[in-house]
Design a protein around this motif. Structure first.
Motif, mmCIF file in Angstrom:
data_model
loop_
_atom_site.group_PDB
_atom_site.id
_atom_site.type_symbol
_atom_site.label_atom_id
_atom_site.label_comp_id
_atom_site.label_asym_id
_atom_site.label_seq_id
_atom_site.Cartn_x
_atom_site.Cartn_y
_atom_site.Cartn_z
ATOM 1 N N THR A 8 1.814 4.727 4.866
ATOM 2 C CA THR A 8 1.613 5.453 3.611
ATOM 3 C C THR A 8 2.894 5.507 2.786
ATOM 4 N N LEU A 9 4.014 5.786 3.459
ATOM 5 C CA LEU A 9 5.294 5.823 2.759
ATOM 6 C C LEU A 9 5.656 4.452 2.199
ATOM 7 N N TYR A 10 5.411 3.414 2.966
ATOM 8 C CA TYR A 10 5.704 2.061 2.489
ATOM 9 C C TYR A 10 4.767 1.685 1.337
ATOM 10 N N SER A 11 3.547 2.209 1.361
ATOM 11 C CA SER A 11 2.598 1.936 0.279
ATOM 12 C C SER A 11 3.096 2.503 -1.047
ATOM 13 N N VAL A 12 3.752 3.669 -0.974
ATOM 14 C CA VAL A 12 4.335 4.252 -2.188
ATOM 15 C C VAL A 12 5.388 3.306 -2.764
ATOM 16 N N PHE A 13 6.182 2.695 -1.881
ATOM 17 C CA PHE A 13 7.183 1.716 -2.316
ATOM 18 C C PHE A 13 6.507 0.527 -3.003
ATOM 19 N N LEU A 14 5.407 0.053 -2.449
ATOM 20 C CA LEU A 14 4.688 -1.078 -3.048
ATOM 21 C C LEU A 14 4.123 -0.710 -4.413
ATOM 22 N N TRP A 15 3.617 0.502 -4.526
ATOM 23 C CA TRP A 15 3.100 0.970 -5.813
ATOM 24 C C TRP A 15 4.209 0.969 -6.860
ATOM 25 N N ARG A 16 5.365 1.487 -6.488
ATOM 26 C CA ARG A 16 6.472 1.595 -7.445
ATOM 27 C C ARG A 16 6.998 0.222 -7.853
ATOM 28 N N ILE A 25 4.494 -6.598 5.667
ATOM 29 C CA ILE A 25 5.069 -5.503 6.460
ATOM 30 C C ILE A 25 4.039 -4.389 6.644
ATOM 31 N N ASN A 26 3.377 -4.009 5.558
ATOM 32 C CA ASN A 26 2.358 -2.969 5.649
ATOM 33 C C ASN A 26 1.184 -3.426 6.504
ATOM 34 N N TYR A 27 0.857 -4.706 6.397
ATOM 35 C CA TYR A 27 -0.234 -5.252 7.211
ATOM 36 C C TYR A 27 0.102 -5.131 8.696
ATOM 37 N N LEU A 28 1.340 -5.437 9.069
ATOM 38 C CA LEU A 28 1.750 -5.340 10.471
ATOM 39 C C LEU A 28 1.775 -3.889 10.941
ATOM 40 N N PHE A 86 -3.699 0.862 -0.510
ATOM 41 C CA PHE A 86 -4.617 1.862 -1.046
ATOM 42 C C PHE A 86 -5.341 2.606 0.082
ATOM 43 N N ALA A 87 -5.529 1.920 1.222
ATOM 44 C CA ALA A 87 -6.257 2.534 2.335
ATOM 45 C C ALA A 87 -5.381 3.446 3.176
ATOM 46 N N ALA A 88 -4.085 3.129 3.286
ATOM 47 C CA ALA A 88 -3.200 3.890 4.177
ATOM 48 C C ALA A 88 -3.188 5.394 3.881
ATOM 49 N N PRO A 89 -3.052 5.836 2.606
ATOM 50 C CA PRO A 89 -3.067 7.286 2.357
ATOM 51 C C PRO A 89 -4.370 7.952 2.772
#
Length: 261
Positions: A8-16, A25-28, A86-89
């Motif tokens: 979830t934290l890494y997803s925020v980085f991807l969004w930004r 990385i998020n997939y792994l 989008f799914a992680a959160p």
């Protein structure tokens, strides 16, 4: 849950960053969480000697497991890998809620064959997982549409799939979820008919709720293919319907004498 939180934290980085770099990385991270999630469910199932979908905790974790299972396959295509951001959160939020001790109470022991009750519960949980991933794809669609509408450069340089493909993915996942939901409810109706005094449960809150959810998703499917109402309206409908399922699932289960004596 720790890996879902890191994802979830890494997803925020991807969004930004506007989704301009590969999401491997998020997939792994989600793949590692999926492996631990699967091990946990398998161990619980073998300990209980039946499919672990007999209480709210188990049903919730099974539904979230379904979302990650489908994503682990879909994520093999790089252009669809950003579904995880989008799914992680959603996975993290629902997973934290599922850890509430009161949800993990001893499950209902049915007098019906375990195979039928397990199939009923598993199919419904699978359908909720498909609906959840459909709403995630719909959220991606709205994000892309917003960026294109306001001529943002990140819509041009991002690696997200085209909005037409996201619209198709959301629709197909929703249809798959509806088919699973229909099969699960059919088995549930068969089970209900073999209980003593089945008429007493016809107005059970969970039974009525299931009918409402089935009609709601049937309406979305008809809106999409019969009346050609796709795009933004369909995406909002998919997200709103899944939000309704999330917000009402636990309450109706707690009120149900059939599912929570």
């Amino acid at each position: 849950m720790l890996l879902y939180g890191v994802s979830t934290l890494y997803s925020v980085f991807l969004w930004r960053k506007g989704f301009r770099r590969d999401d491997h990385i998020n997939y792994l991270l989600l793949l590692g969480a999926f492996a631990l999630h699967t091990t946990s469910m398998a161990k619980r199932g073998f300990d209980l000697n039946h499919c672990p979908v007999t209480n709210l905790y188990e049903a919730t974790t099974f539904a979230t497991w379904t979302i990650v299972a489908v994503y682990s396959v879909v994520g093999l295509w790089p252009r669809l890998r950003f579904l995880g951001a989008f799914a992680a959160p959603v996975l993290f939020g629902v997973g934290i809620f599922a850890l509430m001790p009161r949800l993990d109470t001893p499950g209902t022991r049915s007098t019906l064959p375990a195979a039928w009750t397990s199939a009923h519960a598993a199919l419904l949980a699978l359908s909720y997982g498909a609906f959840g991933l459909s709403s995630v794809a719909a959220l991606m669609y709205l994000s892309q549409e917003h960026d294109l509408k306001f001529h943002k450069l990140q819509a041009v340089f991002s690696r997200l799939p085209p909005i037409q493909r996201l619209d198709t993915i959301a629709a197909r996942l929703l249809v798959a979820g509806f088919a699973l939901l229909t099969a699960g409810l059919a088995i549930g109706a068969f089970d209900l008919g073999h209980l003593e005094n089945p008429q007493a449960y016809r107005l059970d809150p969970k039974v009525l709720w299931s009918v409402v959810v089935w009609l709601m998703y049937l309406g979305l499917i008809l809106m999409r293919w019969k009346f050609a109402q796709g795009g933004r309206k369909f995406a909002l409908g998919a997200i709103g319907s899944f939000a309704f399922v999330l917000l009402t699932f636990w309450g109706t289960n707690a009120l149900s004498l059939l599912h929570h004596p």
